[in-house]
Design a protein around this motif. Structure first.
Motif, PDB file in Angstrom:
ATOM      1  N   LEU A  86     -36.512  12.413  -0.801  1.00 44.68           N
ATOM      2  CA  LEU A  86     -37.252  11.411  -0.037  1.00 44.68           C
ATOM      3  C   LEU A  86     -36.987  10.039  -0.629  1.00 44.68           C
ATOM      4  O   LEU A  86     -36.986   9.863  -1.853  1.00 44.68           O
ATOM      5  N   THR A  87     -36.771   9.045   0.230  1.00 43.60           N
ATOM      6  CA  THR A  87     -36.548   7.671  -0.213  1.00 43.60           C
ATOM      7  C   THR A  87     -37.693   6.793   0.244  1.00 43.60           C
ATOM      8  O   THR A  87     -38.303   7.032   1.291  1.00 43.60           O
ATOM      9  N   ALA A  88     -37.976   5.767  -0.551  1.00 43.45           N
ATOM     10  CA  ALA A  88     -39.137   4.918  -0.292  1.00 43.45           C
ATOM     11  C   ALA A  88     -38.953   4.026   0.931  1.00 43.45           C
ATOM     12  O   ALA A  88     -39.916   3.709   1.625  1.00 43.45           O
ATOM     13  N   GLU A  89     -37.724   3.586   1.199  1.00 46.28           N
ATOM     14  CA  GLU A  89     -37.466   2.667   2.307  1.00 46.28           C
ATOM     15  C   GLU A  89     -36.739   3.393   3.433  1.00 46.28           C
ATOM     16  O   GLU A  89     -35.829   4.181   3.187  1.00 46.28           O
ATOM     17  N   VAL A  90     -37.145   3.100   4.656  1.00 53.13           N
ATOM     18  CA  VAL A  90     -36.490   3.663   5.836  1.00 53.13           C
ATOM     19  C   VAL A  90     -35.403   2.693   6.281  1.00 53.13           C
ATOM     20  O   VAL A  90     -35.696   1.565   6.675  1.00 53.13           O
ATOM     21  N   PRO A  91     -34.125   3.081   6.235  1.00 50.00           N
ATOM     22  CA  PRO A  91     -33.055   2.156   6.626  1.00 50.00           C
ATOM     23  C   PRO A  91     -33.022   1.955   8.142  1.00 50.00           C
ATOM     24  O   PRO A  91     -33.427   2.828   8.921  1.00 50.00           O
ATOM     25  N   GLU A  92     -32.511   0.785   8.545  1.00 53.36           N
ATOM     26  CA  GLU A  92     -32.358   0.463   9.960  1.00 53.36           C
ATOM     27  C   GLU A  92     -30.926   0.691  10.435  1.00 53.36           C
ATOM     28  O   GLU A  92     -30.704   1.117  11.562  1.00 53.36           O
ATOM     29  N   ARG A  93     -29.953   0.372   9.602  1.00 54.78           N
ATOM     30  CA  ARG A  93     -28.528   0.521   9.932  1.00 54.78           C
ATOM     31  C   ARG A  93     -27.730   0.403   8.655  1.00 54.78           C
ATOM     32  O   ARG A  93     -28.285   0.113   7.585  1.00 54.78           O
ATOM     33  N   THR A  94     -26.440   0.591   8.752  1.00 55.92           N
ATOM     34  CA  THR A  94     -25.544   0.360   7.633  1.00 55.92           C
ATOM     35  C   THR A  94     -24.877  -0.997   7.802  1.00 55.92           C
ATOM     36  O   THR A  94     -24.898  -1.605   8.880  1.00 55.92           O
ATOM     37  N   VAL A  95     -24.248  -1.477   6.722  1.00 60.63           N
ATOM     38  CA  VAL A  95     -23.522  -2.742   6.807  1.00 60.63           C
ATOM     39  C   VAL A  95     -22.358  -2.618   7.779  1.00 60.63           C
ATOM     40  O   VAL A  95     -22.034  -3.573   8.509  1.00 60.63           O
ATOM     41  N   ALA A  96     -21.719  -1.454   7.827  1.00 57.82           N
ATOM     42  CA  ALA A  96     -20.620  -1.254   8.778  1.00 57.82           C
ATOM     43  C   ALA A  96     -21.112  -1.370  10.215  1.00 57.82           C
ATOM     44  O   ALA A  96     -20.458  -1.999  11.073  1.00 57.82           O
ATOM     45  N   GLN A  97     -22.282  -0.795  10.522  1.00 59.51           N
ATOM     46  CA  GLN A  97     -22.838  -0.922  11.869  1.00 59.51           C
ATOM     47  C   GLN A  97     -23.230  -2.360  12.170  1.00 59.51           C
ATOM     48  O   GLN A  97     -23.018  -2.856  13.280  1.00 59.51           O
ATOM     49  N   TRP A  98     -23.811  -3.025  11.189  1.00 59.16           N
ATOM     50  CA  TRP A  98     -24.184  -4.435  11.381  1.00 59.16           C
ATOM     51  C   TRP A  98     -22.943  -5.273  11.667  1.00 59.16           C
ATOM     52  O   TRP A  98     -22.956  -6.139  12.557  1.00 59.16           O
ATOM     53  N   LEU A  99     -21.870  -5.021  10.938  1.00 58.06           N
ATOM     54  CA  LEU A  99     -20.662  -5.809  11.105  1.00 58.06           C
ATOM     55  C   LEU A  99     -20.067  -5.612  12.494  1.00 58.06           C
ATOM     56  O   LEU A  99     -19.496  -6.543  13.076  1.00 58.06           O
ATOM     57  N   ALA A 100     -20.213  -4.425  13.059  1.00 59.24           N
ATOM     58  CA  ALA A 100     -19.689  -4.171  14.403  1.00 59.24           C
ATOM     59  C   ALA A 100     -20.529  -4.830  15.486  1.00 59.24           C
ATOM     60  O   ALA A 100     -20.065  -4.962  16.624  1.00 59.24           O
TER      61      ALA A 100
END
Length: 465
Positions: A255-269
């Motif tokens: 389990l991780t404390a933060e819920v991610p929204e996207r990756t940097v690769a997705q953001w870059l696209a």
């Protein structure tokens, strides 16, 4: 994300709705507290007499000044409405609290928070010092730097607050979505809720993709032992096998404390439609956060063997708008290894290649920031600075000083004092307009509280020599 237990019904009347309705008070009840008590006013209820002589003389007419007749609420003063618990005033105007609170705010705050309401001695200046400009400048500079440290600490507490802590046997779990919220290069992330008797937290289950390489145990142990860091993914324990029925994975997962929204690769696209200046600024802010995470690892003798855009996560910072700069999370600690001795700048080559990849061949170099980032990428490959030196260079590219001060005789100390003053004024103007500071303000505060003339000189030399 931390919050009280999941609500089962609509909030009651005691929950403030500041944006929709102000709080009003009964003026009659307040006025009753203002009238003086009289012994002759005691009379049996229902014994209404027509004898005018036995009635007390009428009260003299008096003009009541509202700012004086409505005293502030202080500790020990009963609430006008005993059936309603006293709430802390949060922002909406209320007759019984806001008028007095605006004039007597010092009673509700500690003296250290309100230096302007204290005598001149609070300035730590004697009458003789007031005639010496250098003494006045030194006192103002010290107080200004102290204020920046306070703002930085408070912003850090807000952005890092609410850490869920480790799991224990009393926790229960609920899966929010059966499809992953983010798919990184090696991992699938699923949103979950962890519930205990007092609170619930939205966390992320970190599920390795089938066929991925087993993470190195040294890196996992390092990640589990690190204190919370803004740009390092925090672990909260394991979801035990069998804790949830019919999960999309098998076996226990982290389990991780933060819920991610996207990756940097997705953001870059997704950001190619942005203006070049905005794109360069966003890349610089993300790389600044990445260098801060790598600096944290280098300080502990660790080096990350792979830096890939598809394994760098982005999340919305706590308490910040979704359209603001994202929070970068370094989540690939399974690829960490002990740093070889005597090799400074172990991440410089990877950072240089990553920066070239983020800028891309289509990024124009017309903007000063884009030109500076390209120059920094070349310096990373050539000089191989440490992550701490890279972070200082990125701070300088974002907030100055520019290359025109790149000389040994440049007045860097004067520039630093002026820049701190401008930041304080900028934050004060925005606060007066009701705008809360965000991630970029915190990062700039961090820069200007840590910066010295020597660190500015080294950053300029790395960038422009």
């Amino acid at each position: 994300m931390s919050s009280p237990e999941l609500p089962t019904e609509a909030p009651g009347p005691d929950v403030p709705r500041w944006a929709a309705q102000p709080t009003y008070s009964n003026l009659g009840e307040i006025r009753a507290h203002l009238l003086p008590a009289k012994a002759c006013r005691s009379r049996a209820s229902g014994s209404l007499s027509t004898d005018q002589e036995s009635s007390p003389p009428p009260l003299p007419k008096k003009t009541l000044a509202r700012t004086r007749s409505l005293p502030p609420r202080v500790a020990g003063t009963p609430s006008p409405n005993p059936g309603q618990p006293r709430r802390r005033f949060l922002g909406s105007l209320s007759v019984n609290e806001s008028w007095a609170g605006a004039h007597k705010a010092g009673l509700a705050c500690s003296p250290a928070n309100l230096p302007f309401e204290w005598p001149d001695a609070h300035l730590d200046l004697s009458l003789r010092d007031l005639s010496r400009l250098e003494a006045v400048d030194a006192a103002l500079e010290a107080r200004q730097l102290k204020g920046l440290h306070t703002m930085h600490a408070r912003l850090k507490a807000r952005l890092l607050g609410g850490h869920p802590g480790p799991c224990h046997p009393g926790h229960s779990f609920r899966l929010l979505d059966r499809s992953p919220c983010v798919e990184s290069g090696d991992t699938l992330y699923y949103r979950m809720v962890r519930v205990d008797e007092e609170a619930w937290h939205v966390l992320a289950a970190k599920v390795p993709k089938p066929g991925t390489k087993e993470p190195h145990p040294w890196g996992l142990e390092l990640q589990a032992s690190l204190p919370p860091h803004f740009n390092l993914q925090g672990l909260c324990g394991l979801v035990p096998e069998g804790a949830l029925p019919d999960t999309p994975w098998r076996g226990p997962v982290m389990l991780t404390a933060e819920v991610p929204e996207r990756t940097v690769a997705q953001w870059l696209a997704e950001v190619h439609a942005q203006r070049p200046s905005e794109l360069a600024w966003a890349i610089a802010l993300m790389l600044l956060q990445l260098s801060a995470a790598l600096e944290h690892l280098e300080d502990r003798g660790a080096v990350l063997t792979e830096l890939r855009p598809e394994n760098l996560l982005l999340a919305v910072p706590r308490g910040c708008p979704t359209h603001g700069p994202p929070r970068l999370l370094l989540a690939d600690s399974g690829h960490a290894r002990p740093q070889p001795p005597g090799l400074p700048g172990t991440h410089a080559l990877q950072l240089g290649r990553l920066l070239h990849e983020l800028l891309g061949p289509s990024m124009p170099v017309a903007t000063p920031l884009a030109l500076g980032l390209r120059h920094l990428a070349a310096q990373l490959l050539h000089l191989r600075p440490s992550a701490a030196q890279t972070r200082c260079a990125l701070q300088t590219l974002l907030w100055g000083p520019g290359p025109e001060l790149n000389s040994h005789t440049a007045p860097l100390g004067s520039w630093l004092r002026v820049r701190r003053t401008l930041l304080v004024l900028h934050l004060a103007e925005r606060a007066a307009g009701g705008e809360a500071p965000g991630l970029e303000d915190w990062l700039c505060c961090e820069y200007l509280t840590e910066a010295t003339e020597a660190s500015l000189g080294h950053a300029l030399a790395l960038l422009w020599h």
